[in-house]
Motif scaffolding. Structure first.
Motif, mmCIF file in Angstrom:
data_model
loop_
_atom_site.group_PDB
_atom_site.id
_atom_site.type_symbol
_atom_site.label_atom_id
_atom_site.label_comp_id
_atom_site.label_asym_id
_atom_site.label_seq_id
_atom_site.Cartn_x
_atom_site.Cartn_y
_atom_site.Cartn_z
ATOM 1 N N ILE A 6 0.863 -1.179 0.000
ATOM 2 C CA ILE A 6 0.000 0.000 0.000
ATOM 3 C C ILE A 6 0.903 1.235 0.000
ATOM 4 C CG2 ILE A 6 -1.899 1.204 1.135
ATOM 5 C CD1 ILE A 6 -2.592 -1.623 0.168
ATOM 6 N N THR A 7 1.063 1.846 -1.151
ATOM 7 C CA THR A 7 1.922 3.025 -1.251
ATOM 8 C C THR A 7 1.137 4.282 -0.869
ATOM 9 O OG1 THR A 7 1.334 3.486 -3.553
ATOM 10 C CG2 THR A 7 3.119 1.913 -3.170
ATOM 11 N N ASP A 8 1.885 5.372 -0.680
ATOM 12 C CA ASP A 8 1.227 6.657 -0.434
ATOM 13 C C ASP A 8 0.353 7.072 -1.602
ATOM 14 O OD1 ASP A 8 2.424 6.867 2.009
ATOM 15 O OD2 ASP A 8 4.018 8.231 1.363
ATOM 16 N N SER A 9 0.676 6.590 -2.800
ATOM 17 C CA SER A 9 -0.063 6.965 -4.003
ATOM 18 C C SER A 9 -1.276 6.082 -4.263
ATOM 19 C CB SER A 9 0.863 6.917 -5.225
ATOM 20 O OG SER A 9 1.909 7.861 -5.113
ATOM 21 N N ASN A 10 -1.407 4.996 -3.510
ATOM 22 C CA ASN A 10 -2.575 4.147 -3.717
ATOM 23 C C ASN A 10 -3.844 4.966 -3.555
ATOM 24 O OD1 ASN A 10 -3.863 1.481 -4.056
ATOM 25 N ND2 ASN A 10 -4.581 1.866 -1.970
ATOM 26 N N PHE A 11 -4.852 4.652 -4.358
ATOM 27 C CA PHE A 11 -6.103 5.392 -4.261
ATOM 28 C C PHE A 11 -7.305 4.471 -4.361
ATOM 29 C CE2 PHE A 11 -4.927 5.536 -8.798
ATOM 30 C CZ PHE A 11 -6.091 5.108 -9.410
ATOM 31 N N LYS A 12 -8.399 4.969 -3.827
ATOM 32 C CA LYS A 12 -9.669 4.281 -4.005
ATOM 33 C C LYS A 12 -10.596 5.154 -4.825
ATOM 34 C CE LYS A 12 -11.782 5.736 0.409
ATOM 35 N NZ LYS A 12 -12.404 5.236 1.665
ATOM 36 N N ILE A 13 -11.454 4.491 -5.585
ATOM 37 C CA ILE A 13 -12.453 5.155 -6.401
ATOM 38 C C ILE A 13 -13.761 5.153 -5.618
ATOM 39 C CG2 ILE A 13 -13.724 5.065 -8.578
ATOM 40 C CD1 ILE A 13 -11.319 3.390 -9.650
ATOM 41 N N ARG A 32 2.312 3.224 -8.279
ATOM 42 C CA ARG A 32 3.675 3.697 -8.024
ATOM 43 C C ARG A 32 3.748 5.219 -7.887
ATOM 44 N NH1 ARG A 32 7.099 0.403 -12.469
ATOM 45 N NH2 ARG A 32 5.481 1.253 -13.813
ATOM 46 N N SER A 33 2.855 5.919 -8.564
ATOM 47 C CA SER A 33 2.822 7.380 -8.420
ATOM 48 C C SER A 33 1.444 7.903 -8.798
ATOM 49 C CB SER A 33 3.896 8.046 -9.292
ATOM 50 O OG SER A 33 3.591 7.901 -10.664
ATOM 51 N N PHE A 34 1.075 8.995 -8.164
ATOM 52 C CA PHE A 34 -0.181 9.693 -8.442
ATOM 53 C C PHE A 34 0.163 11.174 -8.445
ATOM 54 C CE2 PHE A 34 -4.057 11.887 -7.202
ATOM 55 C CZ PHE A 34 -5.046 11.252 -7.952
ATOM 56 N N VAL A 35 0.197 11.782 -9.630
ATOM 57 C CA VAL A 35 0.744 13.138 -9.771
ATOM 58 C C VAL A 35 -0.278 14.064 -10.420
ATOM 59 C CG1 VAL A 35 2.620 14.534 -10.675
ATOM 60 C CG2 VAL A 35 3.048 12.144 -10.035
ATOM 61 N N PRO A 36 -0.908 14.949 -9.629
ATOM 62 C CA PRO A 36 -1.751 15.980 -10.234
ATOM 63 C C PRO A 36 -0.877 17.025 -10.926
ATOM 64 C CG PRO A 36 -2.314 15.613 -7.904
ATOM 65 C CD PRO A 36 -0.996 14.948 -8.162
ATOM 66 N N GLU A 102 -4.109 7.472 -0.568
ATOM 67 C CA GLU A 102 -3.676 7.008 0.751
ATOM 68 C C GLU A 102 -2.994 8.127 1.536
ATOM 69 O OE1 GLU A 102 -4.337 3.398 2.723
ATOM 70 O OE2 GLU A 102 -4.428 3.611 0.536
ATOM 71 N N SER A 103 -2.261 8.969 0.822
ATOM 72 C CA SER A 103 -1.478 10.018 1.496
ATOM 73 C C SER A 103 -2.344 11.178 1.969
ATOM 74 C CB SER A 103 -0.392 10.547 0.554
ATOM 75 O OG SER A 103 -0.978 11.093 -0.617
ATOM 76 N N GLU A 104 -3.499 11.387 1.317
ATOM 77 C CA GLU A 104 -4.381 12.491 1.683
ATOM 78 C C GLU A 104 -5.827 11.982 1.771
ATOM 79 O OE1 GLU A 104 -2.540 16.535 0.105
ATOM 80 O OE2 GLU A 104 -3.007 15.183 -1.555
ATOM 81 N N PRO A 105 -6.120 11.207 2.811
ATOM 82 C CA PRO A 105 -7.425 10.548 2.893
ATOM 83 C C PRO A 105 -8.579 11.482 3.210
ATOM 84 C CG PRO A 105 -6.156 10.132 4.886
ATOM 85 C CD PRO A 105 -5.237 10.836 3.938
ATOM 86 N N TYR A 106 -8.299 12.753 3.498
ATOM 87 C CA TYR A 106 -9.363 13.697 3.844
ATOM 88 C C TYR A 106 -9.618 14.694 2.716
ATOM 89 C CZ TYR A 106 -8.022 11.646 8.238
ATOM 90 O OH TYR A 106 -7.709 10.736 9.222
#
Length: 280
Positions: A6-13, A32-36, A102-106
């Motif tokens: 579970i990386t910091d970039s993992n996300f849920k829809i 592996r990465s989530f970059v806006p 995962e890194s910004e769950p709020y």
């Protein structure tokens, strides 16, 4: 198969019906990465003949692009194609959906997949990139200002414009302050903002002294009445009063907004319900 990291970039829809799909936990995908991408500014100019240069007439921000780099892990060949199909089914929806990392769950992004992608298969693994478009151009808080500001509410995170001093969004006095913890102004033309006034009044006026916005109603209310400013609509007990207002809107600047009410009568309560919006 071993558990997917579970990386910091993992996300849920998160879909409109409340159902969710987690990339790692449900689809065996390592994000592996989530970059806006950075906001895309649109600057408008007007050219006046016979003068040097141009006059700047306005500025706004366009669609944000978000790129996610992913790797699929399958147990065998059959599982590979099963997971690939599940990923496509989860991402290619006609309505927009929300993404929470995962890194910004709020915080959440309202997005849709903007291009096709291929899974580059190597045995039982496969690499692929997802391109999302965020039409709003910004992220928003998971909670609204009328949700409880407590840690167990799972809606807030200190540091996202919030401190350990809990702001209030319901008031019973004519002078008060409303805190916008986001870095984007809240404009009811573009985003939800609900202001509710319950109580008696005559020629009620709501003034945001920080922005200079003033909303006025040339009518009266009794103690059991409720006026609601819901985005661009104004109602009294669910009946439109727009024609009896000055047809203005209340906006909220980032940070503290200082308000003053006039025309109130007896006891009353005013509440502000909105989300916080972030450029990143």
């Amino acid at each position: 198969m071993e558990k997917i990291p579970i990386t910091d970039s993992n996300f849920k829809i998160v879909y409109d019906n409340g159902s969710t799909v987690d990339m790692a936990r449900d689809l065996s995908v390592l994000v592996r990465s989530f970059v806006p991408g950075a906001p895309s500014p649109n600057i408008y100019y007007e050219k006046i003949e016979g003068t040097n240069g141009s006059i700047r007439t306005g500025k706004d921000f366009g669609i944000r692009s978000i790129k996610a780099e992913c790797r699929l892990f399958a147990e065998d060949t059959d599982d590979f194609f099963l997971l690939r199909n599940k990923i496509v089914a989860a991402l290619y929806k006609k309505p927009q959906f929300y993404i929470i990392t995962e890194s910004e769950p709020y915080k959440r992004w309202k997005v849709e997949v903007s291009s096709s992608f291929d899974v580059d298969r190597i045995g039982t693994t496969g690499d692929f990139n997802i391109q999302f478009d965020c039409a709003d151009g910004f992220a928003e808080s998971l909670g609204t200002t009328l949700d409880p500001f407590t840690f167990d509410a799972d809606r807030w995170l200190l540091g996202e414009g919030l401190t350990d001093t809990v702001p209030s969004y319901t008031h019973k006095t004519a002078s008060f302050s409303i805190y916008n913890a986001g870095d984007i102004p809240v404009d009811p033309i573009e985003m939800p903002l609900i202001i509710a006034y319950k109580g008696g009044s005559s020629n009620l006026a709501i003034t945001n002294q920080t922005t200079g916005d003033v909303w006025k109603y040339s009518g009266t209310t009794s103690s059991g009445d409720t006026i609601v400013l819901n985005r661009v609509r104004s109602t009294k007990n669910n009946i439109s009063i727009f024609g009896n207002t000055n047809r203005k809107l209340i906006t909220l600047a980032p940070g503290w907004n200082h308000f003053k009410l006039s025309g109130t009568s007896g006891s009353f309560e005013v509440s502000f319900n909105f989300r916080f919006y972030y450029a990143s």
